[in-house]
Design a protein around this motif. Structure first.
Motif, PDB file in Angstrom:
ATOM      1  N   LEU A 171      29.397 136.512  69.066  1.00 48.66           N
ATOM      2  CA  LEU A 171      30.407 136.426  68.011  1.00 48.66           C
ATOM      3  C   LEU A 171      31.695 135.812  68.546  1.00 48.66           C
ATOM      4  O   LEU A 171      32.309 134.954  67.909  1.00 48.66           O
ATOM      5  CB  LEU A 171      30.671 137.815  67.430  1.00 48.66           C
ATOM      6  CG  LEU A 171      29.551 138.418  66.581  1.00 48.66           C
ATOM      7  CD1 LEU A 171      29.861 139.870  66.237  1.00 48.66           C
ATOM      8  CD2 LEU A 171      29.342 137.602  65.304  1.00 48.66           C
ATOM      9  N   GLN A 172      32.111 136.255  69.728  1.00 49.55           N
ATOM     10  CA  GLN A 172      33.325 135.688  70.313  1.00 49.55           C
ATOM     11  C   GLN A 172      33.134 134.208  70.619  1.00 49.55           C
ATOM     12  O   GLN A 172      34.047 133.404  70.400  1.00 49.55           O
ATOM     13  CB  GLN A 172      33.696 136.459  71.583  1.00 49.55           C
ATOM     14  CG  GLN A 172      35.001 136.026  72.230  1.00 49.55           C
ATOM     15  CD  GLN A 172      34.837 134.847  73.168  1.00 49.55           C
ATOM     16  OE1 GLN A 172      33.747 134.611  73.687  1.00 49.55           O
ATOM     17  NE2 GLN A 172      35.902 134.119  73.384  1.00 49.55           N
ATOM     18  N   ALA A 173      31.948 133.843  71.116  1.00 48.45           N
ATOM     19  CA  ALA A 173      31.687 132.447  71.448  1.00 48.45           C
ATOM     20  C   ALA A 173      31.743 131.558  70.210  1.00 48.45           C
ATOM     21  O   ALA A 173      32.256 130.434  70.258  1.00 48.45           O
ATOM     22  CB  ALA A 173      30.331 132.316  72.143  1.00 48.45           C
ATOM     23  N   MET A 174      31.212 132.039  69.083  1.00 48.76           N
ATOM     24  CA  MET A 174      31.275 131.260  67.850  1.00 48.76           C
ATOM     25  C   MET A 174      32.721 131.019  67.437  1.00 48.76           C
ATOM     26  O   MET A 174      33.101 129.908  67.041  1.00 48.76           O
ATOM     27  CB  MET A 174      30.512 131.961  66.731  1.00 48.76           C
ATOM     28  CG  MET A 174      29.009 131.822  66.825  1.00 48.76           C
ATOM     29  SD  MET A 174      28.169 132.262  65.272  1.00 48.76           S
ATOM     30  CE  MET A 174      28.495 134.013  65.190  1.00 48.76           C
ATOM     31  N   ALA A 175      33.546 132.066  67.526  1.00 46.40           N
ATOM     32  CA  ALA A 175      34.960 131.916  67.161  1.00 46.40           C
ATOM     33  C   ALA A 175      35.657 130.934  68.094  1.00 46.40           C
ATOM     34  O   ALA A 175      36.390 130.038  67.643  1.00 46.40           O
ATOM     35  CB  ALA A 175      35.651 133.275  67.204  1.00 46.40           C
ATOM     36  N   HIS A 176      35.412 131.074  69.381  1.00 42.95           N
ATOM     37  CA  HIS A 176      36.059 130.191  70.350  1.00 42.95           C
ATOM     38  C   HIS A 176      35.608 128.749  70.173  1.00 42.95           C
ATOM     39  O   HIS A 176      36.375 127.806  70.358  1.00 42.95           O
ATOM     40  CB  HIS A 176      35.755 130.673  71.773  1.00 42.95           C
ATOM     41  CG  HIS A 176      36.880 130.473  72.720  1.00 42.95           C
ATOM     42  ND1 HIS A 176      36.968 131.093  73.946  1.00 42.95           N
ATOM     43  CD2 HIS A 176      37.991 129.709  72.626  1.00 42.95           C
ATOM     44  CE1 HIS A 176      38.066 130.718  74.556  1.00 42.95           C
ATOM     45  NE2 HIS A 176      38.705 129.880  73.784  1.00 42.95           N
ATOM     46  N   ASP A 177      34.353 128.574  69.799  1.00 42.66           N
ATOM     47  CA  ASP A 177      33.816 127.221  69.640  1.00 42.66           C
ATOM     48  C   ASP A 177      34.501 126.487  68.500  1.00 42.66           C
ATOM     49  O   ASP A 177      34.714 125.270  68.566  1.00 42.66           O
ATOM     50  CB  ASP A 177      32.307 127.276  69.401  1.00 42.66           C
ATOM     51  CG  ASP A 177      31.660 125.917  69.572  1.00 42.66           C
ATOM     52  OD1 ASP A 177      31.117 125.391  68.590  1.00 42.66           O
ATOM     53  OD2 ASP A 177      31.711 125.371  70.687  1.00 42.66           O
ATOM     54  N   TYR A 178      34.838 127.197  67.423  1.00 43.64           N
ATOM     55  CA  TYR A 178      35.579 126.559  66.339  1.00 43.64           C
ATOM     56  C   TYR A 178      36.901 126.003  66.852  1.00 43.64           C
ATOM     57  O   TYR A 178      37.355 124.942  66.412  1.00 43.64           O
ATOM     58  CB  TYR A 178      35.839 127.551  65.209  1.00 43.64           C
ATOM     59  CG  TYR A 178      34.740 127.606  64.178  1.00 43.64           C
ATOM     60  CD1 TYR A 178      34.685 126.686  63.142  1.00 43.64           C
ATOM     61  CD2 TYR A 178      33.754 128.581  64.249  1.00 43.64           C
ATOM     62  CE1 TYR A 178      33.679 126.729  62.194  1.00 43.64           C
ATOM     63  CE2 TYR A 178      32.731 128.634  63.303  1.00 43.64           C
ATOM     64  CZ  TYR A 178      32.708 127.711  62.282  1.00 43.64           C
ATOM     65  OH  TYR A 178      31.708 127.753  61.347  1.00 43.64           O
ATOM     66  N   SER A 179      37.520 126.723  67.768  1.00 50.08           N
ATOM     67  CA  SER A 179      38.800 126.282  68.305  1.00 50.08           C
ATOM     68  C   SER A 179      38.622 125.074  69.223  1.00 50.08           C
ATOM     69  O   SER A 179      39.319 124.073  69.088  1.00 50.08           O
ATOM     70  CB  SER A 179      39.461 127.435  69.079  1.00 50.08           C
ATOM     71  OG  SER A 179      40.594 127.000  69.773  1.00 50.08           O
ATOM     72  N   MET A 180      37.676 125.158  70.157  1.00 51.68           N
ATOM     73  CA  MET A 180      37.529 124.122  71.175  1.00 51.68           C
ATOM     74  C   MET A 180      36.922 122.835  70.631  1.00 51.68           C
ATOM     75  O   MET A 180      37.228 121.744  71.120  1.00 51.68           O
ATOM     76  CB  MET A 180      36.692 124.651  72.340  1.00 51.68           C
ATOM     77  CG  MET A 180      37.363 125.748  73.136  1.00 51.68           C
ATOM     78  SD  MET A 180      36.475 126.125  74.668  1.00 51.68           S
ATOM     79  CE  MET A 180      34.881 126.627  74.021  1.00 51.68           C
ATOM     80  N   THR A 181      36.031 122.949  69.638  1.00 56.31           N
ATOM     81  CA  THR A 181      35.340 121.746  69.142  1.00 56.31           C
ATOM     82  C   THR A 181      35.811 121.336  67.756  1.00 56.31           C
ATOM     83  O   THR A 181      35.119 120.567  67.074  1.00 56.31           O
ATOM     84  CB  THR A 181      33.816 121.977  69.124  1.00 56.31           C
ATOM     85  OG1 THR A 181      33.507 123.038  68.206  1.00 56.31           O
ATOM     86  CG2 THR A 181      33.297 122.340  70.502  1.00 56.31           C
ATOM     87  N   ARG A 182      36.977 121.822  67.342  1.00 53.76           N
ATOM     88  CA  ARG A 182      37.483 121.485  66.008  1.00 53.76           C
ATOM     89  C   ARG A 182      37.574 119.969  65.778  1.00 53.76           C
ATOM     90  O   ARG A 182      37.188 119.487  64.701  1.00 53.76           O
ATOM     91  CB  ARG A 182      38.853 122.141  65.807  1.00 53.76           C
ATOM     92  CG  ARG A 182      39.520 121.837  64.456  1.00 53.76           C
ATOM     93  CD  ARG A 182      38.787 122.507  63.311  1.00 53.76           C
ATOM     94  NE  ARG A 182      39.394 122.219  62.020  1.00 53.76           N
ATOM     95  CZ  ARG A 182      40.342 122.960  61.456  1.00 53.76           C
ATOM     96  NH1 ARG A 182      40.787 124.047  62.067  1.00 53.76           N
ATOM     97  NH2 ARG A 182      40.830 122.643  60.282  1.00 53.76           N
ATOM     98  N   PRO A 183      38.041 119.151  66.730  1.00 49.36           N
ATOM     99  CA  PRO A 183      38.080 117.705  66.484  1.00 49.36           C
ATOM    100  C   PRO A 183      36.698 117.117  66.182  1.00 49.36           C
ATOM    101  O   PRO A 183      36.559 116.261  65.311  1.00 49.36           O
ATOM    102  CB  PRO A 183      38.657 117.138  67.788  1.00 49.36           C
ATOM    103  CG  PRO A 183      39.447 118.263  68.367  1.00 49.36           C
ATOM    104  CD  PRO A 183      38.685 119.493  68.019  1.00 49.36           C
ATOM    105  N   MET A 184      35.657 117.590  66.896  1.00 45.65           N
ATOM    106  CA  MET A 184      34.308 117.087  66.641  1.00 45.65           C
ATOM    107  C   MET A 184      33.820 117.528  65.266  1.00 45.65           C
ATOM    108  O   MET A 184      33.207 116.744  64.530  1.00 45.65           O
ATOM    109  CB  MET A 184      33.357 117.597  67.726  1.00 45.65           C
ATOM    110  CG  MET A 184      33.610 117.028  69.102  1.00 45.65           C
ATOM    111  SD  MET A 184      32.474 117.708  70.333  1.00 45.65           S
ATOM    112  CE  MET A 184      30.907 117.175  69.666  1.00 45.65           C
ATOM    113  N   LEU A 185      34.101 118.785  64.925  1.00 44.60           N
ATOM    114  CA  LEU A 185      33.673 119.294  63.620  1.00 44.60           C
ATOM    115  C   LEU A 185      34.333 118.505  62.496  1.00 44.60           C
ATOM    116  O   LEU A 185      33.686 118.148  61.502  1.00 44.60           O
ATOM    117  CB  LEU A 185      34.024 120.776  63.510  1.00 44.60           C
ATOM    118  CG  LEU A 185      33.410 121.544  62.341  1.00 44.60           C
ATOM    119  CD1 LEU A 185      31.894 121.538  62.437  1.00 44.60           C
ATOM    120  CD2 LEU A 185      33.922 122.972  62.316  1.00 44.60           C
ATOM    121  N   ASP A 186      35.628 118.215  62.649  1.00 42.26           N
ATOM    122  CA  ASP A 186      36.336 117.439  61.636  1.00 42.26           C
ATOM    123  C   ASP A 186      35.804 116.014  61.554  1.00 42.26           C
ATOM    124  O   ASP A 186      35.806 115.397  60.478  1.00 42.26           O
ATOM    125  CB  ASP A 186      37.833 117.420  61.940  1.00 42.26           C
ATOM    126  CG  ASP A 186      38.494 118.777  61.679  1.00 42.26           C
ATOM    127  OD1 ASP A 186      37.899 119.584  60.939  1.00 42.26           O
ATOM    128  OD2 ASP A 186      39.585 119.012  62.217  1.00 42.26           O
TER     129      ASP A 186
END
Length: 228
Positions: A171-186
């Motif tokens: 769960l923590q990793a999913m939350a952190h991943d949104y932060s670290m990979t936000r440019p790729m997701l966008d």
């Protein structure tokens, strides 16, 4: 003796920068500059003399305040960790429901404000140093244990087992991943988070998933194979 007329404002001598009332103490300047330089280039690439020069202190200041470079780095790492601890205060209050507890735990990991400490932690997650691993184990490890204990309690377990620990980390990793990979997701799907700039709705969705997974673990452990 004739009196000289006062200098016009543009020609008046300015006070030295060191006399500014808002100047930080030497120890805080060292921490501030070390955080910036370590975040920009990594710990190994920054010599102590450069940190001292940037902070405007003599070369022996690091030894005086922190013992050595590792001591300085450990204290640099503790600064954002203490902020994280403050943000997470009370997330496992028994009076809170599971969904709200998960939201309170995940929320700080969802946001990257672009600060130097975010850059520094991103570097360390790619190639962790011994100082980072020791500091995280000492300062952050107990927080994750509390999160696992929270999930175990809601799953009907007396203590976390391996699956609950994995769930806590996942769960923590999913939350952190949104932060670290936000440019790729966008870049891939800009519409996904267009109406959720602060990721608050995302936080609630992750908590929904967390509750569902805890319910799964509760049902799994209620089966005869687990109760025997």
């Amino acid at each position: 003796m004739p009196v000289k007329p006062p200098l016009p404002p543009s020609a008046a001598p300015s006070a030295p920068a060191s006399a500014a009332p808002a100047a930080l103490p030497p120890r805080e300047r060292l921490l501030q500059e070390a955080m910036r330089l370590f975040g920009e280039r990594g710990v190994d690439a920054v010599p102590t003399r450069e940190i001292c020069a940037a902070a405007g202190v003599n070369p022996g200041a690091i030894h005086y305040h922190f013992g050595d470079k590792d001591g300085l780095y450990a204290e640099v790492l503790r600064q954002p960790v203490r902020g994280l601890q403050a943000q997470l205060d009370g997330f496992d209050d028994p009076a809170l429901g599971l969904h709200e507890s998960i939201c309170r735990f995940l929320r700080p990991f969802l946001f990257d404000d672009g600060s130097c400490n975010a850059q520094l932690f991103f570097r360390e997650m790619q190639a962790p140093s011994p100082v980072f691993m020791h500091t995280v184990a000492q300062e952050v490890g107990p927080i994750f244990d509390r999160f696992a204990q929270l999930l175990a309690r809601h799953a009907g377990l007396a203590a976390p087992d391996a699956a609950i620990h994995q769930l806590a980390m996942g769960l923590q990793a999913m939350a952190h991943d949104y932060s670290m990979t936000r440019p790729m997701l966008d870049a891939f799907h800009p519409e996904l988070l267009a109406d959720d700039p602060l990721l608050e709705r995302t936080c609630h969705r992750l908590a929904d998933w967390g509750c569902a997974l805890v319910a799964y673990e509760r049902a799994l452990h209620a089966q005869p194979a687990f109760s025997e």
